[in-house]
Design a protein around this motif. Sequence first.
Motif, PDB file in Angstrom:
ATOM      1  N   ALA A   9       0.685  -1.092  -0.068  1.00 20.27           N
ATOM      2  CA  ALA A   9      -0.023   0.044  -0.046  1.00 20.27           C
ATOM      3  C   ALA A   9       0.855   1.203  -0.074  1.00 20.27           C
ATOM      4  O   ALA A   9       0.693   2.191  -0.603  1.00 20.27           O
ATOM      5  N   GLN A  10       1.965   1.282   0.808  1.00 18.82           N
ATOM      6  CA  GLN A  10       2.748   2.546   0.865  1.00 18.82           C
ATOM      7  C   GLN A  10       3.488   2.461  -0.529  1.00 18.82           C
ATOM      8  O   GLN A  10       3.724   3.618  -1.064  1.00 18.82           O
ATOM      9  N   LEU A  11       3.886   1.396  -1.234  1.00 23.66           N
ATOM     10  CA  LEU A  11       4.592   1.517  -2.346  1.00 23.66           C
ATOM     11  C   LEU A  11       3.790   2.041  -3.349  1.00 23.66           C
ATOM     12  O   LEU A  11       4.052   3.009  -4.231  1.00 23.66           O
ATOM     13  N   ASN A  12       2.458   1.540  -3.277  1.00 24.05           N
ATOM     14  CA  ASN A  12       1.420   2.246  -4.348  1.00 24.05           C
ATOM     15  C   ASN A  12       1.323   3.647  -4.114  1.00 24.05           C
ATOM     16  O   ASN A  12       1.269   4.403  -5.102  1.00 24.05           O
ATOM     17  N   LEU A  45       7.747   3.370  -8.627  1.00 27.57           N
ATOM     18  CA  LEU A  45       7.673   2.118  -7.828  1.00 27.57           C
ATOM     19  C   LEU A  45       9.068   1.249  -7.843  1.00 27.57           C
ATOM     20  O   LEU A  45       9.293   0.965  -6.738  1.00 27.57           O
ATOM     21  N   ALA A  46       9.838   1.368  -8.987  1.00 30.51           N
ATOM     22  CA  ALA A  46      10.854   0.660  -8.789  1.00 30.51           C
ATOM     23  C   ALA A  46      12.071   1.424  -8.041  1.00 30.51           C
ATOM     24  O   ALA A  46      12.656   0.914  -7.058  1.00 30.51           O
ATOM     25  N   LEU A  47      11.841   2.678  -7.750  1.00 28.91           N
ATOM     26  CA  LEU A  47      13.018   3.577  -7.243  1.00 28.91           C
ATOM     27  C   LEU A  47      12.357   3.332  -5.461  1.00 28.91           C
ATOM     28  O   LEU A  47      13.396   3.100  -4.890  1.00 28.91           O
ATOM     29  N   LEU A  48      11.054   3.560  -5.176  1.00 31.18           N
ATOM     30  CA  LEU A  48      10.761   3.153  -3.828  1.00 31.18           C
ATOM     31  C   LEU A  48      10.930   1.782  -3.625  1.00 31.18           C
ATOM     32  O   LEU A  48      11.329   1.662  -2.190  1.00 31.18           O
ATOM     33  N   SER A  49      10.963   0.786  -4.182  1.00 30.70           N
ATOM     34  CA  SER A  49      11.259  -0.566  -3.897  1.00 30.70           C
ATOM     35  C   SER A  49      12.631  -0.663  -3.472  1.00 30.70           C
ATOM     36  O   SER A  49      13.071  -1.345  -2.624  1.00 30.70           O
ATOM     37  N   GLY A  52      12.959   0.879  -0.258  1.00 35.79           N
ATOM     38  CA  GLY A  52      12.512   0.078   0.696  1.00 35.79           C
ATOM     39  C   GLY A  52      13.245  -1.395   0.850  1.00 35.79           C
ATOM     40  O   GLY A  52      13.435  -1.892   2.206  1.00 35.79           O
ATOM     41  N   ILE A  53      14.080  -1.890  -0.053  1.00 33.93           N
ATOM     42  CA  ILE A  53      14.710  -3.024   0.318  1.00 33.93           C
ATOM     43  C   ILE A  53      16.244  -2.654   0.817  1.00 33.93           C
ATOM     44  O   ILE A  53      16.721  -3.276   1.657  1.00 33.93           O
ATOM     45  N   ALA A  54      16.941  -1.739   0.251  1.00 35.29           N
ATOM     46  CA  ALA A  54      18.324  -1.256   0.610  1.00 35.29           C
ATOM     47  C   ALA A  54      18.343  -0.766   2.176  1.00 35.29           C
ATOM     48  O   ALA A  54      19.315  -1.199   2.856  1.00 35.29           O
ATOM     49  N   LEU A  55      17.409  -0.319   2.613  1.00 40.60           N
ATOM     50  CA  LEU A  55      17.211   0.418   4.239  1.00 40.60           C
ATOM     51  C   LEU A  55      17.362  -0.786   4.999  1.00 40.60           C
ATOM     52  O   LEU A  55      18.566  -0.779   5.788  1.00 40.60           O
TER      53      LEU A  55
END
Length: 165
Positions: A9-12, A45-49, A52-55
């Motif tokens: 939901a946050q990514l969207n 979406l790719a940037l936020l993903s 969201g994974i790197a952190l």
Amino acid sequence: LSYFACTLAQLNAGARVLYHLAQENMFAPRFGEAHPRNHTPHRALALLSIIGIALPVGLLVARVTLIDVVNYVTQLTSFGFIASYFMVCLALPFYLKRRGVLRAIDTIIASGAMLILGIVLLFSVVPVPPSPWLYLPYIFALTLAAGVLISVGYYRRAARAFGNE
């Protein structure tokens, strides 16, 4: 499963905000282009993903325990939600006034909501929490400031390109 659903939901929501910001010249223009077939903000979406994974992966690599990673990231996202709701409550009376439909009750409700959100924020930093919790509000404030500066930079660049500045 609830964390997974919240993450999606946050990514969207975040991707759609970045998509709109890019279309309004407040973020990198390439992020304002929809996928040709699916019509989705795929680049945002790719940037936020990736972020969201790197952190959390970065924290795990730094040997932070999994439960602490979840707690730190959850605290930072909580600050984001509270700040977002606070800004919506702050903007509401101005928006309604511009449309000519502002009522006193609208201002009272928005002010009450901001007060409650402010109290929640206050109790997350007072009394001063132990380290590393102590640093999380500052990390959030720095990332928020960086986002604002990035948006202002893109906006000014677009204004100069169109001769509006």
